[in-house]
Design a protein around this motif. Structure first.
Motif, PDB file in Angstrom:
ATOM      1  N   ALA A   1       8.578   1.292   6.465  1.00 22.27           N
ATOM      2  CA  ALA A   1       7.774   0.522   5.170  1.00 22.27           C
ATOM      3  C   ALA A   1       8.796   1.254   4.083  1.00 22.27           C
ATOM      4  N   PRO A   2       8.212   0.282   2.941  1.00 15.89           N
ATOM      5  CA  PRO A   2       9.288   0.100   1.538  1.00 15.89           C
ATOM      6  C   PRO A   2       9.232   1.592   1.454  1.00 15.89           C
ATOM      7  N   VAL A   3       8.145   2.399   1.318  1.00 18.59           N
ATOM      8  CA  VAL A   3       8.572   3.564   0.365  1.00 18.59           C
ATOM      9  C   VAL A   3       7.704   4.929   1.954  1.00 18.59           C
ATOM     10  N   PRO A   4       8.288   5.592   1.761  1.00 18.38           N
ATOM     11  CA  PRO A   4       8.118   6.472   3.254  1.00 18.38           C
ATOM     12  C   PRO A   4       6.718   7.193   3.022  1.00 18.38           C
ATOM     13  N   LEU A   5       6.186   7.658   3.471  1.00 19.04           N
ATOM     14  CA  LEU A   5       4.947   8.639   3.424  1.00 19.04           C
ATOM     15  C   LEU A   5       3.720   7.579   2.820  1.00 19.04           C
ATOM     16  N   ALA A   6       4.204   6.952   1.481  1.00 18.88           N
ATOM     17  CA  ALA A   6       3.193   6.118   0.632  1.00 18.88           C
ATOM     18  C   ALA A   6       1.855   5.673   1.473  1.00 18.88           C
ATOM     19  N   HIS A   7       1.919   5.530   2.978  1.00 22.00           N
ATOM     20  CA  HIS A   7       0.301   5.238   3.093  1.00 22.00           C
ATOM     21  C   HIS A   7      -0.877   6.747   3.233  1.00 22.00           C
TER      22      HIS A   7
ATOM     23  N   ASP B   1      -7.723   6.106  -3.058  1.00 18.81           N
ATOM     24  CA  ASP B   1      -7.998   4.668  -3.891  1.00 18.81           C
ATOM     25  C   ASP B   1      -6.875   5.436  -5.475  1.00 18.81           C
ATOM     26  N   GLU B   2      -6.590   6.367  -5.432  1.00 12.82           N
ATOM     27  CA  GLU B   2      -6.233   7.080  -6.933  1.00 12.82           C
ATOM     28  C   GLU B   2      -5.556   8.451  -6.965  1.00 12.82           C
ATOM     29  N   VAL B   3      -4.271   8.351  -7.674  1.00 10.15           N
ATOM     30  CA  VAL B   3      -4.025   9.781  -7.013  1.00 10.15           C
ATOM     31  C   VAL B   3      -3.600  10.357  -8.099  1.00 10.15           C
ATOM     32  N   ALA B   4      -3.667  11.648  -8.961  1.00  8.81           N
ATOM     33  CA  ALA B   4      -3.632  12.123 -10.324  1.00  8.81           C
ATOM     34  C   ALA B   4      -2.628  13.762 -10.268  1.00  8.81           C
ATOM     35  N   VAL B   5      -1.646  13.654 -11.194  1.00  6.17           N
ATOM     36  CA  VAL B   5      -1.127  15.006 -11.409  1.00  6.17           C
ATOM     37  C   VAL B   5      -1.895  16.253 -11.830  1.00  6.17           C
TER      38      VAL B   5
ATOM     39  N   THR C   1     -10.982   9.207  -3.031  1.00  8.35           N
ATOM     40  CA  THR C   1     -11.779   8.096  -2.118  1.00  8.35           C
ATOM     41  C   THR C   1     -12.602   7.769  -3.016  1.00  8.35           C
ATOM     42  N   GLY C   2     -13.565   6.693  -3.206  1.00 10.76           N
ATOM     43  CA  GLY C   2     -14.588   6.825  -3.695  1.00 10.76           C
ATOM     44  C   GLY C   2     -14.333   7.007  -4.980  1.00 10.76           C
TER      45      GLY C   2
ATOM     46  N   GLY D   1      -4.046   4.360  -0.838  1.00 10.51           N
ATOM     47  CA  GLY D   1      -3.519   4.326   0.495  1.00 10.51           C
ATOM     48  C   GLY D   1      -4.174   3.311   1.292  1.00 10.51           C
ATOM     49  N   ALA D   2      -2.843   3.244   2.266  1.00 12.25           N
ATOM     50  CA  ALA D   2      -3.384   1.314   2.835  1.00 12.25           C
ATOM     51  C   ALA D   2      -4.709   1.728   3.824  1.00 12.25           C
TER      52      ALA D   2
END
Length: 401
Positions: free
Chosen positions: A170-176, A332-336, A352-353, A400-401
């Protein structure tokens, strides 16, 4: 129900057996395991055992006296080879047949392998001890797969003085699983320590000299660890009549067929909390699901309870403690929501949703993420859990994938 068989002397299988006895079951209880060892803990294999900080004896989940107290018909070192649903019988590799009135499947997973010879995998105690003996200072180790298992092993090998190359398609590990930005932060931990991390490369073969890439390049190594995922141990169920698809297919009660339940890494069940089927390969889930399957097996149908946990996992890499609750895949989204990605100390929430479905913490105390588990468990909406955050709080490009 006078005869119950648990196939899989794993954390899930042991939890099921103990729960059956604790709930008052006093009939014949057979525990079958393909390894000759009594049930032991697997997460330390890629951490403390590989680092030679723990010796094998420390992995035992229960003492011999504890196991004896369960009154088990213990069948270790013999694999299950077939299931006859109509007859209520499990066939074993030694030619014997074990009848049952109730059955719990906890056969776990096995590592995926690559073509070629000589590569290590890391699933059993024997696997860990073989690799541990080879990880001496200056030794060149190639790890294929930068998921949590591969990353943990790479971190241990680096600490032991090995020259480590980590290869990831993968282009970035664990991105999925965790999102691209969080994956990039975890990537920097390897690069800052001199690990040769190469992303976007595909390994086609393990050779006597290292590994061969899809473009023909040979990456030389003294040792190779293949950590490219796992397969549920369901082959022995072929022709049994059970539904199998990326694990033993179960309903929300962990039931796969009448009086047949599954638990742990091999179980693919419907989790009503998230509204999706899932198969979880984490230690905490194995024990919780083993207990849930045992209780539901003993219960009257109307008294059974859905198994609806908030999954939890952890990982130790270098000086980082990673903890996560929920179901992060497909987000669908990540927020710190606390801390800073750049500093490697933060809590990230996952949407998610319109729901909060996960939270991940790096370098934070347990209490920093505990409140997020509670919000996930009650099905909190995203706006409720992460209210009025500035646009900077959202991490772009992390779906996410």
């Amino acid at each position: 129900m006078r005869r119950i068989v648990v196939v899989g002397a794993s954390a899930a299988g042991l939890a099921a057996a103990e729960t059956l006895r604790r709930e008052g079951y006093d009939g014949t209880l057979t525990l079958v395991g393909d390894e000759p060892l009594a049930p032991y803990d697997r997460p330390p294999l890629s951490k403390q055992v590989l680092a030679a900080e723990w010796e094998p004896e420390r992995l035992a989940l229960r003492t011999p006296d504890d196991l004896a107290g369960l009154g088990l018909d213990l069948r270790l070192g013999v694999a299950a080879t077939g299931l006859r649903l109509a007859d209520g019988a499990v066939e074993l590799a030694d030619g014997s047949t074990v009848p049952y009135d109730g059955l719990i499947l906890a056969t776990g997973v096995r590592p995926r392998r690559l073509p070629g010879e000589g590569g290590h995998v890391l699933r059993t105690l024997d696997d860990a001890m073989r690799l541990r003996d080879r990880l001496t200072p200056g030794r060149r180790l190639v790890v294929v797969g930068a998921g949590f298992l591969g990353a943990e092993a790479a971190a241990v090998a680096w600490r032991l003085g090995c020259e480590v190359t980590l290869l990831e398609p993968a282009p970035v590990p664990l991105a999925h699983a965790v999102g691209a930005e969080v994956g990039e932060m975890l990537t920097r931990a390897h690069l800052e320590r001199g690990v040769n991390l190469r992303c976007g490369v595909t390994v086609t073969e393990v050779t006597g000299d290292g590994v061969r890439l899809a473009d023909g390049e040979l990456v030389e190594a003294d040792e190779v660890l293949v950590a490219v995922g796992s397969l549920p141990n369901t082959d022995w169920l072929d022709g049994s009549g059970l539904a199998v698809g990326d694990g033993v297919v179960c309903d929300q009660y962990c039931e796969a067929a009448r009086n047949v339940y599954a638990a742990g890494d091999v179980a693919r069940w419907y989790n009503p909390l998230f509204g999706v089927p899932m198969r979880i390969e984490h230690r905490t889930n194995a024990a919780e699901q083993g207990m849930a399957a045992a209780r539901n097996l003993l219960a009257e149908p109307e008294a059974r309870k859905p198994f609806a946990p908030v999954p939890y996992f952890w990982s130790d890499q270098y000086d980082m403690k990673i903890q996560a609750y929920g179901y992060l895949r497909g987000h669908d989204e990540v927020a710190v929501v606390e801390g800073d990605l750049a500093e490697g100390r933060f809590v990230a929430a996952y949407r998610t949703g319109d729901r909060l479905t996960g939270a991940l913490a790096v370098g934070m105390p347990p209490k920093a993420i505990r409140q997020w588990r509670q919000a996930i468990a009650k099905g909190a909406g995203w706006g409720e859990a992460v209210p009025s955050r500035s646009p900077a709080a959202a991490v772009p490009g992390t779906a996410g994938a």
